[in-house]
Design an enzyme around this catalytic site. Structure first.
Site, PDB file in Angstrom:
ATOM      1  N   ASP A 120       0.816  -1.210   0.000  1.00  0.00           N
ATOM      2  CA  ASP A 120       0.000   0.000   0.000  1.00  0.00           C
ATOM      3  C   ASP A 120       0.854   1.266   0.000  1.00  0.00           C
ATOM      4  OD1 ASP A 120      -1.897  -1.964   0.297  1.00  0.00           O
ATOM      5  OD2 ASP A 120      -3.010  -0.935   1.873  1.00  0.00           O
TER       6      ASP A 120
ATOM      7  N   ASP B  48      -7.831   5.400  12.042  1.00  0.00           N
ATOM      8  CA  ASP B  48      -6.451   5.897  12.000  1.00  0.00           C
ATOM      9  C   ASP B  48      -6.313   7.206  11.233  1.00  0.00           C
ATOM     10  OD1 ASP B  48      -5.278   4.057  13.634  1.00  0.00           O
ATOM     11  OD2 ASP B  48      -4.644   2.713  12.026  1.00  0.00           O
TER      12      ASP B  48
ATOM     13  N   ARG C  15      -0.485   6.090  17.257  1.00  0.00           N
ATOM     14  CA  ARG C  15      -0.673   7.077  16.191  1.00  0.00           C
ATOM     15  C   ARG C  15      -0.190   8.478  16.550  1.00  0.00           C
ATOM     16  NH1 ARG C  15      -0.158   2.789  13.726  1.00  0.00           N
ATOM     17  NH2 ARG C  15      -1.955   1.841  12.699  1.00  0.00           N
TER      18      ARG C  15
END
Length: 402
Positions: free
Chosen positions: A17, A126, A97
């Site tokens: 990705d 996210d 995160r």
């Protein structure tokens, strides 16, 4: 594009990705892309990510070991609050995160980049966590989220794009993975695809950080965790750094099949999702921290913390780590931990971690007060007036109803 971008910092894993995102950003914005890969204990070799970034023409490559900072400045403060989302989830993905976003912004400042990019999808939490954190730290930053704008909306299209642009694809990445994973030193998560039906049990061979509890040792193991000001500092008498301590607890918990969770949770974006988590060390840490608080924390402080915990956990899950309300709650929580120190003994056995001992030089537990034997410090007759005063409003209410 509608806006001119001069330089982008990409949160880059080296996988399919983000490798496609890297090339797409270079082509779409016609500017330099800086890559940033964080080692937060995911257990993967990072050298291939560097090699792939170099092959794709990246000149500035950041590979940062953030394990100690992750545990010291994010995991431990969260565990001082005993934070669990919706009663059970230990927030392993959520808490990573804000650290990644923090470093993204630092690198943007160092390199003069005016934009950052990530590989989070438009359906998940996210994207919110990354972007709220980035905007809190650098309000003028531009954020590029390709999954919300491009037309590469299937794995087939990603693979076709990768092949057309000579992006190497690992052989085991060509087949459709049965689920997606996210890992760091606190936990590993599994979701999507084969796990999307919440009625279907996950295959046992999916788990990587814990043994099947049925195959765990047939004898219990005892582990002692020492705390100072609410943070763990030693395991079985051995002082360890934050990251090494959590790694040790992961090893001990995983050996006994501890820390598995199958959860249908409420995402911030509005939908429900099914996730499976392994958090062996965090499960031990939560049990031990509550154990040491049970003898060192005043009742009023403990109950107030429990009332606030759900709100605190929700702030982390939703992505508001850098919000003023989270910082306010953190100050309160940290104040409560001033005298939370001592040692807790856990019993690990077949998927469970039980507190079986606790001691502290700051203990509020007084055996001379609670003993069932005769004592010289507590007058039991005092309880009569205490009860009658507390019952007064109840009695008056009952009389008023007659």
């Amino acid at each position: 594009m509608s806006q001119k971008i001069n330089k982008i910092v990409l949160a880059y894993s080296g996988g399919l990705d983000t490798s496609v995102i890297l090339r797409w950003l270079q082509e779409t914005y016609q500017c330099e892309v800086v890559t940033f890969t964080a080692d937060i204990g995911q257990g993967e070799e990072l050298a291939p990510a560097r090699a792939k970034a170099e092959m794709l023409g990246v000149k500035q490559i950041y590979m940062d070991d953030l394990r100690e900072e992750f545990v010291r400045d994010f995991v431990f403060p969260m565990f001082r609050a005993n934070a669990v989302y919706e009663g059970v989830y230990l927030l392993g993905t959520s808490i990573a995160r804000p650290l990644i976003a923090k470093r993204l912004i630092e690198i943007a400042n160092e390199t003069g980049a005016d934009a950052v990019s990530h590989g989070a999808t438009g359906k998940g939490n996210d994207q919110v966590r990354f972007e709220l954190s980035c905007y809190a730290l650098k309000p003028e930053i531009k954020v590029i989220a390709p999954w919300r704008t491009w037309d590469l909306n299937s794995r087939t299209k990603l693979l076709e794009y990768a092949e057309a642009h000579q992006i190497p694809i690992a052989r085991d990445k060509r087949g459709e993975a049965p689920y997606s994973t996210d890992a760091n030193l606190l936990h590993i998560s599994y979701e999507g695809k084969a796990l999307e039906d919440p009625w279907v049990e996950a295959d046992e061979d999916m788990y990587t950080r814990s043994v099947d509890p049925r195959k765990a040792p047939d004898e219990p193991e005892y582990v002692e965790i020492e705390f100072e000001k609410g943070d763990p500092i030693a395991v079985n008498g051995v002082a360890l750094s934050p990251a090494n301590l959590l790694a040790k607890l992961n090893e001990l918990g995983g050996k006994h099949g501890i820390g598995r969770l199958d959860l249908v949770e409420n995402r911030f974006v509005g939908m429900k999702s099914r996730g499976i988590y392994e958090t062996p060390g965090g499960t031990l840490l939560l049990a031990a921290h509550r154990g040491i608080e049970s003898i060192t924390l005043d009742r009023g402080a403990a109950h107030l913390k429990d009332e606030l915990m759900a709100r605190y956990a929700e702030l982390i899950y939703f992505g508001f780590w850098y919000s003023p309300e989270r910082e306010m709650l953190q100050a309160l929580i940290d104040k409560s931990q001033e005298f939370v120190g001592g040692t807790v003994r856990l019993k690990l056995f077949k998927g469970t971690a039980s507190v079986v001992g606790r001691k502290s030089p700051r203990s509020l537990y007084r055996q001379d007060y609670v003993t069932f034997e005769a004592d010289q410090v507590y007058n039991q007759q005092d309880a009569e007036g205490f009860i009658k005063l507390n019952a007064l409003r109840l009695r008056l209410a009952a009389l008023g109803r007659k």
